[in-house]
Motif scaffolding. Structure first.
Motif, PDB file in Angstrom:
ATOM      1  N   MET A 135    -115.353  53.511  16.463  1.00  0.00           N
ATOM      2  CA  MET A 135    -114.832  54.433  17.053  1.00  0.00           C
ATOM      3  C   MET A 135    -113.662  53.915  17.997  1.00  0.00           C
ATOM      4  O   MET A 135    -112.776  54.303  18.106  1.00  0.00           O
ATOM      5  N   PHE A 180    -110.878  53.264  15.831  1.00  0.00           N
ATOM      6  CA  PHE A 180    -110.482  54.728  15.567  1.00  0.00           C
ATOM      7  C   PHE A 180    -109.476  55.023  16.678  1.00  0.00           C
ATOM      8  O   PHE A 180    -108.598  55.836  16.735  1.00  0.00           O
ATOM      9  N   TRP A 188    -106.220  53.795  16.693  1.00  0.00           N
ATOM     10  CA  TRP A 188    -105.278  54.165  15.672  1.00  0.00           C
ATOM     11  C   TRP A 188    -104.848  55.602  15.985  1.00  0.00           C
ATOM     12  O   TRP A 188    -103.674  55.837  15.854  1.00  0.00           O
ATOM     13  N   MET A 189    -105.666  56.418  16.542  1.00  0.00           N
ATOM     14  CA  MET A 189    -105.336  57.655  17.115  1.00  0.00           C
ATOM     15  C   MET A 189    -104.242  57.707  18.112  1.00  0.00           C
ATOM     16  O   MET A 189    -103.170  58.359  18.374  1.00  0.00           O
ATOM     17  N   MET A 202    -102.624  49.445  12.890  1.00  0.00           N
ATOM     18  CA  MET A 202    -103.837  50.212  11.760  1.00  0.00           C
ATOM     19  C   MET A 202    -104.747  48.911  11.714  1.00  0.00           C
ATOM     20  O   MET A 202    -104.395  47.884  11.746  1.00  0.00           O
ATOM     21  N   PRO A 203    -105.932  49.503  11.947  1.00  0.00           N
ATOM     22  CA  PRO A 203    -107.069  48.374  11.877  1.00  0.00           C
ATOM     23  C   PRO A 203    -107.420  48.103  10.617  1.00  0.00           C
ATOM     24  O   PRO A 203    -107.093  48.715   9.447  1.00  0.00           O
ATOM     25  N   PRO A 241    -108.736  47.933   6.750  1.00  0.00           N
ATOM     26  CA  PRO A 241    -109.240  49.274   6.144  1.00  0.00           C
ATOM     27  C   PRO A 241    -110.624  49.472   6.296  1.00  0.00           C
ATOM     28  O   PRO A 241    -111.159  50.731   6.221  1.00  0.00           O
ATOM     29  N   GLU A 242    -111.447  48.461   6.246  1.00  0.00           N
ATOM     30  CA  GLU A 242    -113.179  48.883   6.283  1.00  0.00           C
ATOM     31  C   GLU A 242    -113.520  49.198   7.677  1.00  0.00           C
ATOM     32  O   GLU A 242    -114.745  49.651   7.679  1.00  0.00           O
ATOM     33  N   HIS A 243    -112.675  49.150   8.647  1.00  0.00           N
ATOM     34  CA  HIS A 243    -113.010  49.710   9.920  1.00  0.00           C
ATOM     35  C   HIS A 243    -112.636  51.203  10.085  1.00  0.00           C
ATOM     36  O   HIS A 243    -112.335  51.609  11.155  1.00  0.00           O
ATOM     37  N   VAL A 244    -113.280  51.933   9.116  1.00  0.00           N
ATOM     38  CA  VAL A 244    -113.193  53.419   9.306  1.00  0.00           C
ATOM     39  C   VAL A 244    -114.424  53.595  10.124  1.00  0.00           C
ATOM     40  O   VAL A 244    -115.538  52.989  10.468  1.00  0.00           O
ATOM     41  N   PRO A 245    -114.504  54.764  10.913  1.00  0.00           N
ATOM     42  CA  PRO A 245    -115.574  55.184  11.667  1.00  0.00           C
ATOM     43  C   PRO A 245    -116.930  55.112  10.911  1.00  0.00           C
ATOM     44  O   PRO A 245    -116.837  55.501   9.563  1.00  0.00           O
ATOM     45  N   TYR A 246    -117.839  55.046  11.565  1.00  0.00           N
ATOM     46  CA  TYR A 246    -119.508  55.500  10.753  1.00  0.00           C
ATOM     47  C   TYR A 246    -119.962  54.209   9.850  1.00  0.00           C
ATOM     48  O   TYR A 246    -120.561  53.600  10.216  1.00  0.00           O
ATOM     49  N   TYR A 247    -119.307  54.142   8.669  1.00  0.00           N
ATOM     50  CA  TYR A 247    -119.924  53.024   7.960  1.00  0.00           C
ATOM     51  C   TYR A 247    -119.424  51.602   8.291  1.00  0.00           C
ATOM     52  O   TYR A 247    -119.741  50.792   7.387  1.00  0.00           O
ATOM     53  N   VAL A 272    -121.070  48.315   6.502  1.00  0.00           N
ATOM     54  CA  VAL A 272    -120.004  47.352   5.386  1.00  0.00           C
ATOM     55  C   VAL A 272    -120.104  45.838   6.023  1.00  0.00           C
ATOM     56  O   VAL A 272    -120.088  44.888   5.357  1.00  0.00           O
ATOM     57  N   ARG A 287    -121.268  42.921   3.781  1.00  0.00           N
ATOM     58  CA  ARG A 287    -120.071  41.843   3.281  1.00  0.00           C
ATOM     59  C   ARG A 287    -120.526  40.742   3.856  1.00  0.00           C
ATOM     60  O   ARG A 287    -120.565  39.551   3.083  1.00  0.00           O
TER      61      ARG A 287
END
Lengths: 325, 388
Positions: free
Chosen positions: B105, B108, B111-112, B117-118, B120-126, B130, B134
């Motif tokens: 978050m 996130f 980025w909001m 931009m963080p 790519p793997e740093h999307v919320p939740y997973y 990951v 990794r």
């Protein structure tokens, strides 16, 4: 035996307005006041439950043996963005209790459980664009373990401005146009399905999930190959017997997928179909949508192999067969 | 003689914790037994405009770490892997089941706000799962259960399913969450928070948020036996349910929580009479604790089994809560001590149907311990732990 009966399925892809006319009035009202991901879920689940003959009287007591397993890559992303926008602009006094209460990815499954009184196991999980098969797999495991008689299971992701911007800026490189979809199946323990003379769409035979730690740099590990081999072994299906296989890899991971298929299938060369070329990248819905496509295309009683492959590294494989005609 | 394990039983062979009482299982446990509370004014981010503004923060991970939830999980996993003596074991059949509500978050939020931009793997939740998979090279199943405040409990249940179905030999299972303005402002606007968390107390007014992570190593019994692992506990039963009544308010009758508890006991092949300790969800909201008292008394009998809540000590750690409570259950089995419910002074008469442990730790031989969690959208999950 580990076979699980698929009694119905319903998918919605590329819809502008979520169709709600087939739902009971109270469910329509619930969908109309909900976030988009919930409306999509209610629309597809209502149709699937009706096709399976499992819609009960809304006044009936909750069904403790029927539940929901939902896979979603982005879940409440849009709700979070809407809530966060207001908080960032107006500070804590602008925080919306209504939005905050929906900033959980299990909101859609929760609304579905309330709408259809599904009080059994309820799980929402994410495994990137491999969430859908992960959910179907977990649902079959819960049924095999005797924890439920029937489960609405599959995947959903809703799109909207903040998420499409995120994707366009490389948030998750899927290589195909992002698209919105929901695909839900009704999975049942076979004796429960038989006892109530339920329709049969097909049978889930085996599944496996895995991970590719080096997927990001395009080099293949053996996570997907292991998953395919494990799913076939559990299904007791020889690679040469597959009627078709569903490709799912983003273009950047096509090499990983073809190497994994070659390793797991040996000399067998099933027909390969790619529903993502038709539907685009539908993330959590991709695997269940592909399964419904494959069941419709394969001859009766013939096994199919469905894959999920995500740039995040999450992968999955599921083997099923369509109902004998 | 212990009974032989059923095929592919799920065994706990390692534990790891990052908590507001300190990182590492010993610090966490000692703080709980001492009845300490880590609730204090928020320091990690601007909170002057938040009301209430107390929380239980993790002090030994920098506030400016760009991925606190992932860092918590990675640190807890490192402790758990070392505890289980799994450092040299192959990762081909190792999975990750990591619950979270807010992991990713912070990136996130940035980025909001149109900051860079963080990754790519740093999307919320997973993102935390990951990062773990990794970093450790896991090739088994990897998933992020997202069941609000019951996410960590569901994650451990998911791991049990994978191990029993032969889908993994070892699963790093648990939960992680971190504090941010997003969530504090959210619970505040629901009027669900208070300056102090006082589970089951007559003066309780709401929950206090916390943060942290816990990882338990869930291992297939045969795999653990072959490598002569130290067996800490058996994850004997798991169960979950939906209230199917309301999105944010718990079922007043406790129907969903009751169904999850009974499902977990049935899965373990135990009767309620076999249970010696219950780690309650115990958030400190008037509503939750009253509901839970009804459910626990219905399942276990009024006043029969000792109950505590650790949310007075470390706040409500959301997706990590069920995982930290799983660690509590395993330690309780091993040590024969039940930590007190911090900040509980006068038991609410409506909760007096429970034998609440408070004031001081209680010595008790524990043969079976149960943890129960509930969350938004009407989710419930329960775990049963026994001696291995």
């Amino acid at each position: 035996m580990s076979r699980i009966t698929i009694t119905a399925g319903h998918a919605l892809a590329s819809v502008t307005h979520v169709p709600l006319g087939h739902l009971a009035e109270a469910v329509q009202a619930r969908a109309a006041r909900s976030e988009r991901i919930t409306a999509l879920t209610l629309a597809a689940a209502g149709a699937a439950l009706a096709a399976a003959g499992l819609v009960s009287d809304p006044a009936a007591s909750p069904s403790p043996r029927i539940g929901v397993v939902l896979g979603t890559a982005f879940g409440c992303f849009l709700t979070n963005a809407a809530y966060q926008d207001r908080l960032a602009d107006g500070g804590p006094p602008a925080a919306s209790p209504r939005l905050f209460a929906a900033t959980v990815s299990n909101a859609a499954a929760g609304e579905l459980a309330i709408a259809y009184r599904l009080a059994g196991p309820g799980v929402t999980l994410t495994a990137g664009a491999a969430s859908g098969l992960a959910a179907l797999g977990h649902a079959t495991d819960l049924l095999r373990a005797g924890q439920a008689d029937a489960l609405v299971a599959g995947g959903v992701d809703a799109l909207g401005a903040p998420l499409t911007r995120w994707l366009a800026e490389g948030g998750l490189n899927c290589g195909r146009p992002p698209a919105e979809a929901v695909a839900l199946l009704v999975l049942e323990e076979p004796t429960f399905a038989r006892a109530r003379a339920a329709p049969v769409l097909g049978t889930a035979l085996g599944h496996a999930s895995g991970f590719e730690p080096e997927a990001a740099d395009g080099s293949a590990g053996d996570g997907l190959a292991r998953a395919v081999s494990a799913a076939l072994e559990e299904a007791d299906v020889q690679p040469g017997d597959l009627a078709l296989a569903v490709s799912a890899a983003p273009p950047a991971l096509a090499g990983l997928e073809s190497r994994a298929l070659a390793a797991a299938l040996g000399r067998a060369r099933p027909r390969i179909v790619s529903p993502k070329d038709t539907y685009g990248e539908t993330f959590g819905a991709a695997g269940p949508l592909a399964l419904l496509t494959a069941l419709a295309e394969a001859p009766g009683g013939a096994p199919v192999l469905v894959l999920d492959v995500c740039a995040s590294g999450h992968v999955g494989a599921l083997v099923a067969e369509s109902a004998s005609t | 003689m212990p009974l032989p394990h059923p095929p592919r039983a799920a065994i706990i062979t390692g534990l790891g914790v990052v908590s507001p009482l300190g990182s590492g299982v010993p610090g966490f446990w000692d703080g709980l037994v001492a009845g300490r509370t880590a609730v204090a004014p928020i320091t990690a981010f601007p909170a002057a405009d938040l009301e209430p503004r107390n929380a239980a923060e993790v002090r030994d991970v920098p506030a400016d770490d760009p991925d606190r939830a992932g860092t918590f999980a990675l640190r807890a996993a490192g402790e758990a892997l070392a505890h289980a003596d799994l450092d040299g074991v192959g990762r081909g059949r190792m999975g990750v089941a990591l619950g979270t509500t807010l992991g990713g978050m912070r990136l996130f939020e940035r980025w909001m706000a149109r900051e860079p931009m963080p990754p790519p793997e740093h999307v919320p939740y997973y993102a935390p799962a990951v990062r773990l998979a990794r970093t450790l090279g896991c090739r088994g199943p990897v998933a992020t259960p997202q069941l609000a405040c019951a996410s960590g409990t569901h994650a451990i249940a998911l791991a049990a399913g994978w191990v029993r179905q032969g889908r993994a030999d070892v699963v790093l299972a648990g939960g992680t969450d971190f504090l941010c303005r997003f969530v504090v402002a959210g619970f505040n606007c629901l009027r669900a928070t208070a300056e102090r968390a006082r589970p089951f107390d007559v003066t309780r007014r709401g929950l206090v948020l916390g943060e942290g992570a816990a990882i338990v190593v869930v291992e297939e019994a045969g795999h653990a036996a072959r490598r002569e692992a130290r067996l800490l506990a058996r994850l004997a039963g798991v169960g979950c349910s939906a209230d199917a009544t309301h999105m944010t308010a718990p079922d007043r009758e406790g129907g969903g929580a009751t169904r999850a508890l009974l499902a977990a006991l049935d899965d373990a092949g135990l009767t309620p009479a076999a249970v010696d300790f219950v780690s309650a969800h115990g958030t400190g909201t008037p509503y939750n604790d009253a509901m839970e008292a009804v459910a626990l008394a219905r399942v276990f009998g009024a006043g029969r089994v000792p109950v505590n809540s650790i949310k007075g000590a470390i706040g409500h750690t959301l997706g990590a809560a069920g995982a930290l409570e799983a660690v509590l259950c395993v330690e309780t089995l091993a040590r024969g001590v039940i930590p007190p419910t911090a900040a509980l002074e006068t038991v609410d008469p409506v909760c007096a149907v429970l034998d609440l442990v408070h004031g001081a730790p209680r010595r008790r031989t524990v043969g079976a311990a149960v943890s129960t969690s509930s969350g938004f959208a009407g989710t419930n999950a329960a775990l049963v732990f026994t001696h291995p």
